[in-house]
Motif scaffolding. Structure first.
Motif, PDB file in Angstrom:
ATOM      1  N   ARG A  14     -14.478 -84.841  20.760  1.00  0.00           N
ATOM      2  CA  ARG A  14     -15.046 -85.912  21.104  1.00  0.00           C
ATOM      3  C   ARG A  14     -16.473 -86.075  21.437  1.00  0.00           C
ATOM      4  O   ARG A  14     -17.030 -85.124  22.200  1.00  0.00           O
ATOM      5  CB  ARG A  14     -14.466 -86.437  22.339  1.00  0.00           C
ATOM      6  CG  ARG A  14     -13.028 -86.494  22.096  1.00  0.00           C
ATOM      7  CD  ARG A  14     -12.543 -87.928  21.820  1.00  0.00           C
ATOM      8  NE  ARG A  14     -13.187 -89.165  22.455  1.00  0.00           N
ATOM      9  CZ  ARG A  14     -12.911 -89.746  23.742  1.00  0.00           C
ATOM     10  NH1 ARG A  14     -11.929 -89.123  24.461  1.00  0.00           N
ATOM     11  NH2 ARG A  14     -13.245 -90.624  23.957  1.00  0.00           N
ATOM     12  N   GLU A  26     -20.939 -87.296  34.033  1.00  0.00           N
ATOM     13  CA  GLU A  26     -20.931 -88.858  34.186  1.00  0.00           C
ATOM     14  C   GLU A  26     -20.618 -89.367  32.718  1.00  0.00           C
ATOM     15  O   GLU A  26     -19.746 -90.353  32.586  1.00  0.00           O
ATOM     16  CB  GLU A  26     -22.259 -89.302  34.454  1.00  0.00           C
ATOM     17  CG  GLU A  26     -22.431 -89.098  36.126  1.00  0.00           C
ATOM     18  CD  GLU A  26     -24.175 -89.439  36.529  1.00  0.00           C
ATOM     19  OE1 GLU A  26     -24.146 -89.868  37.505  1.00  0.00           O
ATOM     20  OE2 GLU A  26     -24.879 -89.244  35.417  1.00  0.00           O
ATOM     21  N   ASN A  27     -21.017 -88.730  31.883  1.00  0.00           N
ATOM     22  CA  ASN A  27     -20.523 -89.127  30.388  1.00  0.00           C
ATOM     23  C   ASN A  27     -19.248 -88.783  30.229  1.00  0.00           C
ATOM     24  O   ASN A  27     -18.717 -89.485  29.418  1.00  0.00           O
ATOM     25  CB  ASN A  27     -21.930 -88.382  29.575  1.00  0.00           C
ATOM     26  CG  ASN A  27     -23.135 -89.031  29.678  1.00  0.00           C
ATOM     27  OD1 ASN A  27     -23.426 -89.948  29.059  1.00  0.00           O
ATOM     28  ND2 ASN A  27     -23.823 -88.301  30.173  1.00  0.00           N
ATOM     29  N   ILE A  29     -16.907 -88.954  32.280  1.00  0.00           N
ATOM     30  CA  ILE A  29     -16.098 -89.994  32.748  1.00  0.00           C
ATOM     31  C   ILE A  29     -16.061 -91.122  32.043  1.00  0.00           C
ATOM     32  O   ILE A  29     -15.143 -91.992  31.497  1.00  0.00           O
ATOM     33  CB  ILE A  29     -16.386 -90.217  34.139  1.00  0.00           C
ATOM     34  CG1 ILE A  29     -16.040 -88.995  35.085  1.00  0.00           C
ATOM     35  CG2 ILE A  29     -15.548 -91.213  34.912  1.00  0.00           C
ATOM     36  CD1 ILE A  29     -14.816 -88.218  35.089  1.00  0.00           C
ATOM     37  N   ARG A  30     -17.576 -91.503  31.621  1.00  0.00           N
ATOM     38  CA  ARG A  30     -17.678 -92.834  30.883  1.00  0.00           C
ATOM     39  C   ARG A  30     -17.168 -93.002  29.548  1.00  0.00           C
ATOM     40  O   ARG A  30     -16.407 -93.806  29.130  1.00  0.00           O
ATOM     41  CB  ARG A  30     -19.214 -93.071  30.710  1.00  0.00           C
ATOM     42  CG  ARG A  30     -19.671 -94.469  30.130  1.00  0.00           C
ATOM     43  CD  ARG A  30     -20.965 -94.588  29.899  1.00  0.00           C
ATOM     44  NE  ARG A  30     -21.680 -93.540  29.405  1.00  0.00           N
ATOM     45  CZ  ARG A  30     -21.824 -93.162  28.173  1.00  0.00           C
ATOM     46  NH1 ARG A  30     -21.159 -93.920  27.056  1.00  0.00           N
ATOM     47  NH2 ARG A  30     -22.809 -92.203  27.637  1.00  0.00           N
ATOM     48  N   GLY A  31     -16.900 -91.631  28.954  1.00  0.00           N
ATOM     49  CA  GLY A  31     -16.170 -91.530  27.634  1.00  0.00           C
ATOM     50  C   GLY A  31     -14.756 -91.082  27.732  1.00  0.00           C
ATOM     51  O   GLY A  31     -14.293 -90.847  26.660  1.00  0.00           O
ATOM     52  N   ASN A  32     -14.208 -91.139  28.921  1.00  0.00           N
ATOM     53  CA  ASN A  32     -12.813 -91.049  28.930  1.00  0.00           C
ATOM     54  C   ASN A  32     -12.197 -89.552  28.561  1.00  0.00           C
ATOM     55  O   ASN A  32     -11.163 -89.654  27.767  1.00  0.00           O
ATOM     56  CB  ASN A  32     -11.888 -92.021  28.701  1.00  0.00           C
ATOM     57  CG  ASN A  32     -10.539 -92.198  29.107  1.00  0.00           C
ATOM     58  OD1 ASN A  32     -10.338 -91.727  29.998  1.00  0.00           O
ATOM     59  ND2 ASN A  32      -9.632 -92.674  28.223  1.00  0.00           N
ATOM     60  N   ILE A  33     -12.954 -88.704  28.805  1.00  0.00           N
ATOM     61  CA  ILE A  33     -12.812 -87.238  28.497  1.00  0.00           C
ATOM     62  C   ILE A  33     -11.960 -86.621  29.249  1.00  0.00           C
ATOM     63  O   ILE A  33     -12.151 -86.263  30.342  1.00  0.00           O
ATOM     64  CB  ILE A  33     -14.088 -86.452  28.315  1.00  0.00           C
ATOM     65  CG1 ILE A  33     -15.009 -86.874  27.357  1.00  0.00           C
ATOM     66  CG2 ILE A  33     -13.849 -84.857  27.743  1.00  0.00           C
ATOM     67  CD1 ILE A  33     -14.910 -87.206  26.068  1.00  0.00           C
ATOM     68  N   ARG A  34     -10.607 -86.387  28.609  1.00  0.00           N
ATOM     69  CA  ARG A  34      -9.525 -85.801  29.456  1.00  0.00           C
ATOM     70  C   ARG A  34      -9.987 -84.461  29.936  1.00  0.00           C
ATOM     71  O   ARG A  34     -10.211 -83.850  28.790  1.00  0.00           O
ATOM     72  CB  ARG A  34      -8.244 -85.999  28.897  1.00  0.00           C
ATOM     73  CG  ARG A  34      -7.853 -87.290  28.333  1.00  0.00           C
ATOM     74  CD  ARG A  34      -7.202 -87.854  29.439  1.00  0.00           C
ATOM     75  NE  ARG A  34      -7.000 -89.264  29.144  1.00  0.00           N
ATOM     76  CZ  ARG A  34      -6.730 -90.379  29.653  1.00  0.00           C
ATOM     77  NH1 ARG A  34      -7.099 -90.306  31.140  1.00  0.00           N
ATOM     78  NH2 ARG A  34      -6.262 -91.387  29.616  1.00  0.00           N
ATOM     79  N   ASP A  37     -11.741 -83.643  35.612  1.00  0.00           N
ATOM     80  CA  ASP A  37     -11.358 -84.410  36.609  1.00  0.00           C
ATOM     81  C   ASP A  37     -12.575 -85.256  37.557  1.00  0.00           C
ATOM     82  O   ASP A  37     -12.207 -86.249  37.999  1.00  0.00           O
ATOM     83  CB  ASP A  37     -10.612 -83.566  37.359  1.00  0.00           C
ATOM     84  CG  ASP A  37      -9.148 -83.203  36.454  1.00  0.00           C
ATOM     85  OD1 ASP A  37      -9.021 -83.836  35.684  1.00  0.00           O
ATOM     86  OD2 ASP A  37      -8.548 -82.170  37.214  1.00  0.00           O
ATOM     87  N   CYS A  49     -15.007 -80.210  37.468  1.00  0.00           N
ATOM     88  CA  CYS A  49     -15.780 -80.686  36.457  1.00  0.00           C
ATOM     89  C   CYS A  49     -16.145 -79.517  35.914  1.00  0.00           C
ATOM     90  O   CYS A  49     -17.240 -79.603  34.778  1.00  0.00           O
ATOM     91  CB  CYS A  49     -16.843 -81.673  36.812  1.00  0.00           C
ATOM     92  SG  CYS A  49     -18.197 -81.037  37.850  1.00  0.00           S
TER      93      CYS A  49
END
Length: 107
Positions: A14, A26-27, A29-34, A37, A49
């Motif tokens: 991704r 931060e990116n 989280i914003r990009g919903n990277i599974r 955490d 992280c």
């Protein structure tokens, strides 16, 4: 705008466009990277992280400070030479194309 490439646990990739100065965490989280955490929200106190930085980018990053180094000693997945806490990696134009791999587990 620099781009970060995240390699997920299943091997898929991704990419997220990042604002200069924002962290890799931060990116994610914003990009919903599974798999990233970020339980402490980026305050460098939980190590959830953790990522593996691609070898081609390791020398472009400042070394981990003492606090990050101590947290990396206790990460859930194996610590490797490219292990970093994504909350401590600020994006710059020089890091465009940064590739990080999400570890198997964060806890």
């Amino acid at each position: 705008m620099p781009t970060i490439h995240y390699i997920l646990k299943d091997g898929s990739r991704r990419s997220v466009d990042a604002k200069a100065g924002s962290s890799v965490m931060e990116n994610a989280i914003r990009g919903n990277i599974r798999g990233i955490d970020a339980e402490c929200g980026g305050s460098c106190s939980c190590a959830t992280c953790h990522v593996y930085v691609d070898d081609a980018f390791i020398d472009r990053l400042p070394p981990p400070d003492e606090v990050e180094g101590e947290l990396l000693d206790g990460v859930a997945s194996e610590r490797q030479p490219g292990s970093r806490l994504s909350c401590q990696l600020a994006m710059t134009a020089e890091l465009d194309g940064l590739t990080v791999r999400v570890p198997e587990t964060q806890s």
